[in-house]
Design a protein around this motif. Structure first.
Motif, PDB file in Angstrom:
ATOM      1  N   LEU A   1       0.829  -1.205   0.000  1.00 40.24           N
ATOM      2  CA  LEU A   1       0.000   0.000   0.000  1.00 40.24           C
ATOM      3  C   LEU A   1       0.863   1.254   0.000  1.00 40.24           C
ATOM      4  O   LEU A   1       0.452   2.297  -0.509  1.00 40.24           O
ATOM      5  CB  LEU A   1      -0.944   0.001   1.208  1.00 40.24           C
ATOM      6  CG  LEU A   1      -1.971   1.117   1.259  1.00 40.24           C
ATOM      7  CD1 LEU A   1      -2.917   1.012   0.066  1.00 40.24           C
ATOM      8  CD2 LEU A   1      -2.748   1.073   2.547  1.00 40.24           C
ATOM      9  N   TRP A   2       2.056   1.161   0.548  1.00 44.64           N
ATOM     10  CA  TRP A   2       2.957   2.306   0.600  1.00 44.64           C
ATOM     11  C   TRP A   2       3.312   2.799  -0.799  1.00 44.64           C
ATOM     12  O   TRP A   2       3.530   3.979  -1.020  1.00 44.64           O
ATOM     13  CB  TRP A   2       4.221   1.915   1.356  1.00 44.64           C
ATOM     14  CG  TRP A   2       5.123   3.071   1.620  1.00 44.64           C
ATOM     15  CD1 TRP A   2       6.251   3.394   0.940  1.00 44.64           C
ATOM     16  CD2 TRP A   2       4.957   4.074   2.622  1.00 44.64           C
ATOM     17  NE1 TRP A   2       6.813   4.527   1.464  1.00 44.64           N
ATOM     18  CE2 TRP A   2       6.030   4.965   2.503  1.00 44.64           C
ATOM     19  CE3 TRP A   2       4.007   4.295   3.607  1.00 44.64           C
ATOM     20  CZ2 TRP A   2       6.178   6.060   3.332  1.00 44.64           C
ATOM     21  CZ3 TRP A   2       4.167   5.379   4.436  1.00 44.64           C
ATOM     22  CH2 TRP A   2       5.230   6.239   4.288  1.00 44.64           C
ATOM     23  N   TYR A   3       3.345   1.892  -1.757  1.00 44.54           N
ATOM     24  CA  TYR A   3       3.736   2.228  -3.120  1.00 44.54           C
ATOM     25  C   TYR A   3       2.528   2.468  -4.019  1.00 44.54           C
ATOM     26  O   TYR A   3       2.679   2.684  -5.210  1.00 44.54           O
ATOM     27  CB  TYR A   3       4.595   1.103  -3.702  1.00 44.54           C
ATOM     28  CG  TYR A   3       5.748   0.750  -2.802  1.00 44.54           C
ATOM     29  CD1 TYR A   3       6.890   1.543  -2.774  1.00 44.54           C
ATOM     30  CD2 TYR A   3       5.686  -0.348  -1.958  1.00 44.54           C
ATOM     31  CE1 TYR A   3       7.939   1.247  -1.935  1.00 44.54           C
ATOM     32  CE2 TYR A   3       6.736  -0.653  -1.121  1.00 44.54           C
ATOM     33  CZ  TYR A   3       7.855   0.145  -1.106  1.00 44.54           C
ATOM     34  OH  TYR A   3       8.893  -0.150  -0.269  1.00 44.54           O
ATOM     35  N   ASP A   4       1.339   2.397  -3.469  1.00 43.54           N
ATOM     36  CA  ASP A   4       0.108   2.561  -4.239  1.00 43.54           C
ATOM     37  C   ASP A   4      -0.295   4.031  -4.280  1.00 43.54           C
ATOM     38  O   ASP A   4       0.397   4.908  -3.771  1.00 43.54           O
ATOM     39  CB  ASP A   4      -0.996   1.720  -3.602  1.00 43.54           C
ATOM     40  CG  ASP A   4      -2.051   1.295  -4.589  1.00 43.54           C
ATOM     41  OD1 ASP A   4      -1.974   1.715  -5.756  1.00 43.54           O
ATOM     42  OD2 ASP A   4      -2.950   0.529  -4.194  1.00 43.54           O
ATOM     43  N   LYS A   5      -1.457   4.293  -4.863  1.00 42.94           N
ATOM     44  CA  LYS A   5      -1.957   5.661  -4.980  1.00 42.94           C
ATOM     45  C   LYS A   5      -2.240   6.251  -3.598  1.00 42.94           C
ATOM     46  O   LYS A   5      -2.676   5.544  -2.685  1.00 42.94           O
ATOM     47  CB  LYS A   5      -3.229   5.672  -5.812  1.00 42.94           C
ATOM     48  CG  LYS A   5      -3.006   5.206  -7.226  1.00 42.94           C
ATOM     49  CD  LYS A   5      -4.297   5.154  -7.990  1.00 42.94           C
ATOM     50  CE  LYS A   5      -4.050   4.611  -9.380  1.00 42.94           C
ATOM     51  NZ  LYS A   5      -5.288   4.421 -10.113  1.00 42.94           N
ATOM     52  N   PRO A   6      -2.032   7.551  -3.435  1.00 44.78           N
ATOM     53  CA  PRO A   6      -2.271   8.187  -2.129  1.00 44.78           C
ATOM     54  C   PRO A   6      -3.723   8.066  -1.654  1.00 44.78           C
ATOM     55  O   PRO A   6      -3.969   8.015  -0.457  1.00 44.78           O
ATOM     56  CB  PRO A   6      -1.889   9.646  -2.362  1.00 44.78           C
ATOM     57  CG  PRO A   6      -0.995   9.640  -3.542  1.00 44.78           C
ATOM     58  CD  PRO A   6      -1.413   8.473  -4.380  1.00 44.78           C
ATOM     59  N   LEU A   7      -4.654   7.995  -2.559  1.00 50.67           N
ATOM     60  CA  LEU A   7      -6.059   7.872  -2.165  1.00 50.67           C
ATOM     61  C   LEU A   7      -6.300   6.585  -1.383  1.00 50.67           C
ATOM     62  O   LEU A   7      -7.077   6.567  -0.421  1.00 50.67           O
ATOM     63  CB  LEU A   7      -6.963   7.919  -3.405  1.00 50.67           C
ATOM     64  CG  LEU A   7      -8.463   7.829  -3.122  1.00 50.67           C
ATOM     65  CD1 LEU A   7      -8.911   9.042  -2.319  1.00 50.67           C
ATOM     66  CD2 LEU A   7      -9.233   7.733  -4.414  1.00 50.67           C
ATOM     67  N   ASN A   8      -5.610   5.511  -1.750  1.00 53.05           N
ATOM     68  CA  ASN A   8      -5.767   4.250  -1.025  1.00 53.05           C
ATOM     69  C   ASN A   8      -5.191   4.346   0.382  1.00 53.05           C
ATOM     70  O   ASN A   8      -5.746   3.786   1.324  1.00 53.05           O
ATOM     71  CB  ASN A   8      -5.102   3.116  -1.806  1.00 53.05           C
ATOM     72  CG  ASN A   8      -5.821   2.831  -3.094  1.00 53.05           C
ATOM     73  OD1 ASN A   8      -6.992   3.148  -3.266  1.00 53.05           O
ATOM     74  ND2 ASN A   8      -5.107   2.229  -4.034  1.00 53.05           N
ATOM     75  N   ARG A   9      -4.095   5.075   0.529  1.00 55.61           N
ATOM     76  CA  ARG A   9      -3.531   5.287   1.872  1.00 55.61           C
ATOM     77  C   ARG A   9      -4.482   6.105   2.733  1.00 55.61           C
ATOM     78  O   ARG A   9      -4.657   5.837   3.919  1.00 55.61           O
ATOM     79  CB  ARG A   9      -2.176   5.985   1.780  1.00 55.61           C
ATOM     80  CG  ARG A   9      -1.077   5.035   1.388  1.00 55.61           C
ATOM     81  CD  ARG A   9       0.253   5.741   1.405  1.00 55.61           C
ATOM     82  NE  ARG A   9       0.598   5.912  -0.016  1.00 55.61           N
ATOM     83  CZ  ARG A   9       1.453   6.777  -0.481  1.00 55.61           C
ATOM     84  NH1 ARG A   9       2.052   7.610   0.333  1.00 55.61           N
ATOM     85  NH2 ARG A   9       1.715   6.847  -1.754  1.00 55.61           N
TER      86      ARG A   9
END
Length: 138
Positions: free
Chosen positions: A75-83
């Protein structure tokens, strides 16, 4: 043969995927931290800190879950919206847990009464067996 010509750039493709490789040092480091937090959870269970028991255990569990989600599930490398969605789901879960704990003191009188009834039943001796009656003679 197909008459459909594909673009080599795929610029209109909305399903693009970025590949990232997490270094082994990071994965091993997170694993060691998770093991340490598990040991900390076991040790924290041995101490009575009163009302803070739930807060301590939930904080450790949240840190462990966050590490797993951010590093092992990438999740750290995913889109900011998912964080942001993950962060607010943790905030909402904590809010609902707090609401439940705020209401738990409303039942203290019932719990104390139950504990007193249980203690008084344990102190009372067992009832004596009924005396046997002799069979009636004819």
């Amino acid at each position: 043969m197909s008459t459909h010509a594909e673009s080599e750039t795929h610029s209109d493709d909305t399903q693009t995927c970025e590949v990232h490789i997490v270094p082994v040092k990071v994965l091993v480091g997170v694993f060691i931290v998770l093991v340490a937090l598990t040991v900390l959870t076991v040790e924290a269970a041995k101490f009575d800190v009163g009302r803070a028991d739930v807060i301590v255990s939930m904080t450790i569990a949240t840190i462990k879950a966050s590490l797993v989600v951010f590093i092992f599930m990438h999740l750290w490398y995913d889109k900011p919206l998912n964080r942001i969605a993950f962060f607010f789901s943790i905030v909402f879960a904590a809010f609902f847990l707090c609401m439940i704990l705020l209401d738990s003191h409303a039942y203290d009188d019932y719990v104390k009464g139950f504990q007193q009834d249980k203690a008084s039943n344990a102190v009372m001796p067992a009832p004596a067996p009924a005396p046997e009656t002799a069979p009636a003679q004819k």
